[in-house]
Design a protein around this motif. Structure first.
Motif, PDB file in Angstrom:
ATOM      1  N   PRO B  13      49.872 -48.196  -5.873  1.00 26.27           N
ATOM      2  CA  PRO B  13      50.484 -49.378  -5.259  1.00 26.27           C
ATOM      3  C   PRO B  13      49.590 -50.616  -5.389  1.00 26.27           C
ATOM      4  O   PRO B  13      50.088 -51.706  -5.641  1.00 26.27           O
ATOM      5  CB  PRO B  13      50.651 -48.959  -3.801  1.00 26.27           C
ATOM      6  CG  PRO B  13      50.818 -47.485  -3.859  1.00 26.27           C
ATOM      7  CD  PRO B  13      49.942 -47.010  -4.988  1.00 26.27           C
ATOM      8  N   ILE B  83      56.268 -54.096  -2.507  1.00 32.81           N
ATOM      9  CA  ILE B  83      54.999 -53.487  -2.934  1.00 32.81           C
ATOM     10  C   ILE B  83      53.884 -53.841  -1.947  1.00 32.81           C
ATOM     11  O   ILE B  83      53.010 -53.015  -1.665  1.00 32.81           O
ATOM     12  CB  ILE B  83      54.632 -53.881  -4.388  1.00 32.81           C
ATOM     13  CG1 ILE B  83      53.497 -52.981  -4.892  1.00 32.81           C
ATOM     14  CG2 ILE B  83      54.222 -55.323  -4.520  1.00 32.81           C
ATOM     15  CD1 ILE B  83      53.853 -51.532  -5.004  1.00 32.81           C
ATOM     16  N   GLU B  86      54.048 -51.377   0.830  1.00 37.24           N
ATOM     17  CA  GLU B  86      53.472 -50.070   0.485  1.00 37.24           C
ATOM     18  C   GLU B  86      51.947 -50.120   0.547  1.00 37.24           C
ATOM     19  O   GLU B  86      51.300 -49.213   1.070  1.00 37.24           O
ATOM     20  CB  GLU B  86      53.915 -49.622  -0.922  1.00 37.24           C
ATOM     21  CG  GLU B  86      55.420 -49.375  -1.077  1.00 37.24           C
ATOM     22  CD  GLU B  86      55.913 -48.144  -0.305  1.00 37.24           C
ATOM     23  OE1 GLU B  86      55.079 -47.384   0.217  1.00 37.24           O
ATOM     24  OE2 GLU B  86      57.145 -47.961  -0.214  1.00 37.24           O
ATOM     25  N   GLN B  89      50.840 -50.118   4.178  1.00 38.55           N
ATOM     26  CA  GLN B  89      50.894 -48.777   4.775  1.00 38.55           C
ATOM     27  C   GLN B  89      49.695 -47.951   4.329  1.00 38.55           C
ATOM     28  O   GLN B  89      49.041 -47.298   5.128  1.00 38.55           O
ATOM     29  CB  GLN B  89      52.178 -48.054   4.322  1.00 38.55           C
ATOM     30  CG  GLN B  89      53.445 -48.667   4.830  1.00 38.55           C
ATOM     31  CD  GLN B  89      53.673 -48.366   6.293  1.00 38.55           C
ATOM     32  OE1 GLN B  89      53.074 -47.462   6.838  1.00 38.55           O
ATOM     33  NE2 GLN B  89      54.519 -49.151   6.939  1.00 38.55           N
ATOM     34  N   ASP B  90      49.446 -47.979   3.023  1.00 32.24           N
ATOM     35  CA  ASP B  90      48.326 -47.203   2.488  1.00 32.24           C
ATOM     36  C   ASP B  90      47.009 -47.636   3.112  1.00 32.24           C
ATOM     37  O   ASP B  90      46.143 -46.818   3.393  1.00 32.24           O
ATOM     38  CB  ASP B  90      48.230 -47.396   0.961  1.00 32.24           C
ATOM     39  CG  ASP B  90      49.260 -46.552   0.243  1.00 32.24           C
ATOM     40  OD1 ASP B  90      50.025 -45.850   0.934  1.00 32.24           O
ATOM     41  OD2 ASP B  90      49.298 -46.604  -1.005  1.00 32.24           O
ATOM     42  N   ARG B 107      55.009 -42.703   8.733  1.00 29.88           N
ATOM     43  CA  ARG B 107      56.064 -42.647   7.715  1.00 29.88           C
ATOM     44  C   ARG B 107      57.347 -42.016   8.219  1.00 29.88           C
ATOM     45  O   ARG B 107      58.421 -42.423   7.831  1.00 29.88           O
ATOM     46  CB  ARG B 107      55.574 -41.854   6.505  1.00 29.88           C
ATOM     47  CG  ARG B 107      54.189 -42.279   6.067  1.00 29.88           C
ATOM     48  CD  ARG B 107      54.201 -42.866   4.690  1.00 29.88           C
ATOM     49  NE  ARG B 107      52.884 -43.395   4.386  1.00 29.88           N
ATOM     50  CZ  ARG B 107      52.624 -44.318   3.487  1.00 29.88           C
ATOM     51  NH1 ARG B 107      53.610 -44.838   2.788  1.00 29.88           N
ATOM     52  NH2 ARG B 107      51.410 -44.744   3.282  1.00 29.88           N
ATOM     53  N   ASP B 284      64.669 -51.202   0.443  1.00 31.48           N
ATOM     54  CA  ASP B 284      63.754 -51.254  -0.694  1.00 31.48           C
ATOM     55  C   ASP B 284      62.840 -52.473  -0.662  1.00 31.48           C
ATOM     56  O   ASP B 284      61.915 -52.580  -1.448  1.00 31.48           O
ATOM     57  CB  ASP B 284      64.528 -51.242  -2.013  1.00 31.48           C
ATOM     58  CG  ASP B 284      65.167 -49.897  -2.244  1.00 31.48           C
ATOM     59  OD1 ASP B 284      64.618 -48.903  -1.724  1.00 31.48           O
ATOM     60  OD2 ASP B 284      66.207 -49.832  -2.922  1.00 31.48           O
ATOM     61  N   ALA B 287      58.535 -51.109   3.250  1.00 39.39           N
ATOM     62  CA  ALA B 287      57.897 -49.871   2.818  1.00 39.39           C
ATOM     63  C   ALA B 287      58.946 -48.782   2.951  1.00 39.39           C
ATOM     64  O   ALA B 287      59.110 -48.175   4.009  1.00 39.39           O
ATOM     65  CB  ALA B 287      56.682 -49.576   3.668  1.00 39.39           C
ATOM     66  N   SER B 289      59.145 -45.876   2.061  1.00 43.79           N
ATOM     67  CA  SER B 289      58.679 -44.537   2.414  1.00 43.79           C
ATOM     68  C   SER B 289      58.351 -44.414   3.902  1.00 43.79           C
ATOM     69  O   SER B 289      58.133 -43.325   4.410  1.00 43.79           O
ATOM     70  CB  SER B 289      57.433 -44.189   1.593  1.00 43.79           C
ATOM     71  OG  SER B 289      56.378 -45.051   1.967  1.00 43.79           O
TER      72      SER B 289
END
Ligand SMILES: Cc1cc2nc3c(=O)[nH]c(=O)nc-3n(C[C@H](O)[C@H](O)[C@H](O)COP(=O)(O)OP(=O)(O)OC[C@H]3O[C@@H](n4cnc5c(N)ncnc54)[C@H](O)[C@@H]3O)c2cc1C
Ligand code: SF4
Ligand code: SF4
Lengths: 463, 361
Positions: B13, B83, B86, B89-90, B107, B284, B287, B289
């Protein structure tokens, strides 16, 4: 299909800025309006979705515009770039009307922002759209929807049915289905023909097949050609297009603004034989990027390479693709696919011709070479500090000049004189005012001014 | 942007965000929407820490998605809000401590639900086991000492844990010493959710596609201020208890109630509204996920408000016992999951805004 049985007041061909301005004005005047946009929804808005600003006259600070920019100065700017290839009355009318356009646009939901970082020189003359042209297009589509305007996507108009100077309907394909749309008036706003490479090649020569098209693949001039075949009066040089030098790795179509390269003034530019061919430092880049399209187009295979060293990398706006990089000039040449030895010779010769002086990236610094042909008359610093960088340049076509001749009511003229219910707006008629060259932000001004006029006139005609 | 744009699969990501950010830096059309773009244009190259900072600065207003001429099906395939979400989140997973809990509640919704059930069960158990012999109001069910014994650590431990994460964040984004001016700027941006305003107060592009709306901004503020009021209510209770010897239950015109009742209302209404808006929006562009985890988190937050109100409404009835267990169990679950749920976004956002102020001021 219900589309076929209804007769619309105003049929709008195209779905970019000019089309939307026309549709909104006509609908506000009470007409029933349908927009036929050849592109699918995701790609709606033609080249207008790639724009960032429009040029606007103003007597004092107006919205995001600073200071003032008045009619005579604006017209002089236009005269300079077109070298007189303009219609003074139409041009002055357009310029004057631009001032009333800005508040109108805001009323329709378009938002402006101060000029973008890196474009300060335009803060007085050009009003930037918040989010760029696609945000503007979205705002107009929303406004049109609120006004009850019907929109058909993937609606490619093939033929405009005009009998004895009177429009009756268009033949089109909607999502592949042949459909007839009947109307009492039509506004043609389907842009130029630059996406039709065959046409470009006929006009310019076979080299045009190697050109990149900066904007939408949907502006193929189908309607323009159909109108010319039916005897509509034309304007603008049919063999010319506006082309700038862009990153050679850009997509064939729709690469838009990000593929531009601002490195040329700080580099030496060679062709595929490793030879220089023009003064890279003739003037500041905003005044020169347009001629570089033609210059590159005239080189073998329509390609050139801009060579730069690490000390100049921060002097220009970042590029969308990273440059090719090497520790030696020979190595760079090889990576670019040109002879390293010849490139080294060219660069050495250039370096030897550089003279001491102070480099000033933001202005004409007079730092010129001595004793080489062609000279480099500004920003000539020896290319000596590795790593070395190279960009491939190719011509990127912005628009074509050939268009329909209109009068100050945006009405199209045919063999039998002014047509009674056919109007044109935007790039399809821009040649009436912009016969040559380009003035940043003027395309959207022409589209907005003439789109609005066409919409109002068409609605008044059917009322 | 790297040239292998079609080779999307083996990019992290962060790498994908870097590719998109570099396109934006060559474009800059979205400069006026938020703090992210001016931060981008200050740089030419983006280290991983820069991308993390941009990601936490992004408030997912989505203005730049709908304005972008390069979204799919265009081959540049831009979706910056998606993006950056994402990457965000990471980054929270990466900073979370202790590691095994990282991402546990971010998540998916199920872990939060399970945690809630455990939290409730614990409280029912505590209420049965620790039932005091005497006491008034709530304290008839759980002594003040019992409450403190449970909630002081349940509040302070997660905070300490988040502190560890924030330190890691600060190191990664290259943060410097914080001054009052930085703090003032960041808090002001939070107080009015400047970055959900679309740059000009027209709002963001959330539940109505490319039309601007301020609903999400308002709903988010209801939740935030509701939460802060509830928090202030509890704090004022603590102060009254220890400082003035005034013990619960408090009347309607006491500080804890004047803060807590409106707070609970705002929190409950705001959370419900946020979920509704979330259901209408395009997954979409966030995030994707973490969608389930986010919804569950907002529900949990709303539930703390709702159960608190219910508890107050039933004062003096037999329902107080079970409702107290439910309310305290919800609050306990909320506190304990905080470092590993969407709740951390508030902390990292504030940190990102402070860092941004350092770069700008
Ligand atoms: C990269 C780039 C950047 C630019 N930046 C600027 C800028 O900042 N400022 C500025 O003033 N100008 C700019 N220009 C020029 C500007 O884009 C044009 O002048 C302007 O958009 C023309 O508007 P239009 O409505 O006439 O055409 P377009 O916006 O191109 O619209 C034409 C429409 O017609 C549709 N169409 C075509 N054929 C058919 C058919 N047969 N049937 C149905 N529909 C059809 C197309 O799908 C499209 O929707 C830029 C151009 C490019 C390529
Ligand atoms: S999101 Fe798209 S339009 Fe906006 S700055 Fe980035 S590339 Fe440009
Ligand atoms: S989603 Fe909104 S906040 Fe995030 S980068 Fe785009 S415009 Fe900025």
């Amino acid at each position: 299909m219900t589309d076929s049985t209804k007769t619309w007041d105003v049929v709008i061909v195209g779905g970019g800025n000019a089309a939307l301005c026309a549709a909104i004005e006509a609908a506000e005047a009470g007409a029933s309006v349908i927009i036929l946009e050849g592109a699918p929804l995701d790609y709606r808005g033609g080249n207008s979705r790639h724009t960032r600003n429009f040029r606007c006259m103003h007597a004092g600070p107006l919205s995001v515009l600073t200071d003032r920019y008045e009619e005579d100065e604006y017209f002089d700017d236009l005269l300079r770039v077109t070298k007189g290839e303009t219609d003074e009355d139409l041009a002055r009318m357009t310029i004057r009307t631009s001032e009333t356009c800005l508040p109108w646009m805001e009323k329709q939901g378009v938002r402006f922002q101060p000029s973008l970082s890196g474009t300060l020189s335009l803060s007085r003359t050009n009003a930037f759209f918040l989010g760029g042209g696609k945000a503007l297009v979205n705002a107009y589509y929303n406004r049109a929807a609120d006004l009850g305007v019907a929109v058909r996507y993937e609606a490619q108009v093939k033929h405009v049915d005009i009998q004895d100077g009177v429009f009756g309907g268009v033949d089109c394909e909607i999502a592949g289905q042949p459909t007839r749309i009947n109307g009492k008036a039509v506004v043609l706003a389907s842009g130029g023909f630059q996406a039709d490479l065959d046409w470009l090649a006929r006009a310019w020569g076979p080299a045009a097949k190697n050109f990149l098209i900066r904007g939408t693949p949907y502006n193929r001039g189908v309607v323009l050609k159909d109108m010319l075949d039916q005897g509509a009066e034309s304007v603008g040089d049919p063999t010319q297009c506006h082309a700038v030098a862009i990153d050679g790795r850009a997509p064939k179509y729709d690469g838009g603004i990000v593929t531009r390269l601002d490195c040329v003034p700080f580099s030496v530019v060679v062709n595929r034989h490793g030879q220089r061919f023009y003064d890279e430092g003739e003037d500041v880049w905003p005044k020169r990027y347009a001629i570089w399209g033609r210059l590159v187009a005239a080189q073998p295979d329509q390609v050139a390479y801009s060579i730069i060293d690490s000390k100049s990398m921060d002097a220009f706006m970042p590029s969308v693709f990273p440059p090719i990089q090497a520790d030696t000039i020979e190595g760079l040449g090889q990576q670019l696919g040109i002879s390293g030895t010849v490139l080294k010779e060219t660069v050495d010769k250039f370096n030897d011709a550089c003279r001491p002086g102070t480099f000033r990236g933001n202005e004409l610094d007079g730092l010129a070479t001595d004793g080489i042909e062609p000279p480099k008359t500004n920003w000539a610093r020896p290319i000596t500090e590795p790593p070395f960088y190279g960009y491939e340049l190719r011509p990127g076509v912005t628009f074509t000049y050939l268009g329909l001749k209109v009068d100050d009511t945006a009405r199209v003229t045919g063999e039998g004189g002014r047509m009674s219910n056919v109007w044109a707006a935007g790039e399809i008629m821009a040649g009436s005012i912009l016969g040559q060259g380009y003035l940043a932000g003027f395309g959207m001004t022409i589209g907005t001014v003439f789109g609005r006029i066409a919409g109002r006139e068409a609605a008044a005609y059917v009322a | 942007m790297s040239l292998d744009i079609l080779n999307l699969t083996d990019r992290t990501p962060t790498e994908e965000a870097r590719r998109q950010v570099e396109i934006c830096n060559a474009c800059r059309y979205c400069e006026g929407y938020c703090a992210v773009f001016p931060a981008i244009t200050k740089q030419r190259a983006f280290a991983d820490g820069d991308i993390t900072q941009l990601a936490n600065l992004c408030h997912n207003c989505r203005g730049c998605y709908y304005a972008c001429q390069y979204t799919a099906p265009h081959e540049f395939d831009l979706n910056l809000p998606g993006i950056l979400a994402e990457v965000r989140q990471d980054s929270w997973d990466r900073y979370a401590w202790p590691k095994p809990f990282a991402g546990a509640f971010q998540r998916k919704g199920t872990p939060i639900a399970v945690a809630l059930i455990i939290g409730l069960a614990l409280l029912f158990l505590a209420l049965t086991a620790l039932r005091p012999a005497s006491g008034e109001g709530f304290y008839a069910y759980l002594s003040h000492g019992g409450m403190v014994a449970i909630f002081a650590p349940a509040f302070l431990l997660p905070l300490a844990t988040i502190g560890i994460g924030l330190r890691r964040y600060w190191a990664e984004v290259g943060g410097q010493r914080i001054t009052f001016a930085h703090l003032r700027d960041a808090v002001a941006a939070t107080a009015n959710m400047r970055n959900l305003g679309g740059g000009q107060g027209q709002g963001c592009n959330f539940e109505e596609g490319d039309r601007y709306s301020n609903r999400r901004r308002v709903a988010h503020q209801l939740v935030m201020y509701g939460f802060l009021l509830c928090f202030a209510s509890t704090s004022s209770g603590t102060v009254l208890h220890y400082g003035f010897g005034l013990e619960a239950p408090y009347g309607l015109f006491s500080l804890p109630k004047l803060l807590g009742v409106p707070g609970g209302l705002l929190l409950t209404i705001g959370a419900g509204w946020l979920i509704r808006l979330k259901l209408q929006s395009d997954r979409d562009l966030g995030a994707a996920s973490a969608w389930g985890g986010e919804v569950a988190f907002v529900l949990l937050l709303g539930l703390t408000g709702l159960t608190g109100l219910a508890l107050y409404a039933t004062t003096g009835t037999a329902l107080v016992g079970p409702l107290l267990a439910i309310h305290l169990g919800t609050v306990l679950t909320f506190f304990l999951t905080t470092p590993y749920s969407k709740m951390v976004h508030g902390f990292y956002r504030l940190a990102a805004l402070i860092r941004d102020a350092q770069v700008r001021l």
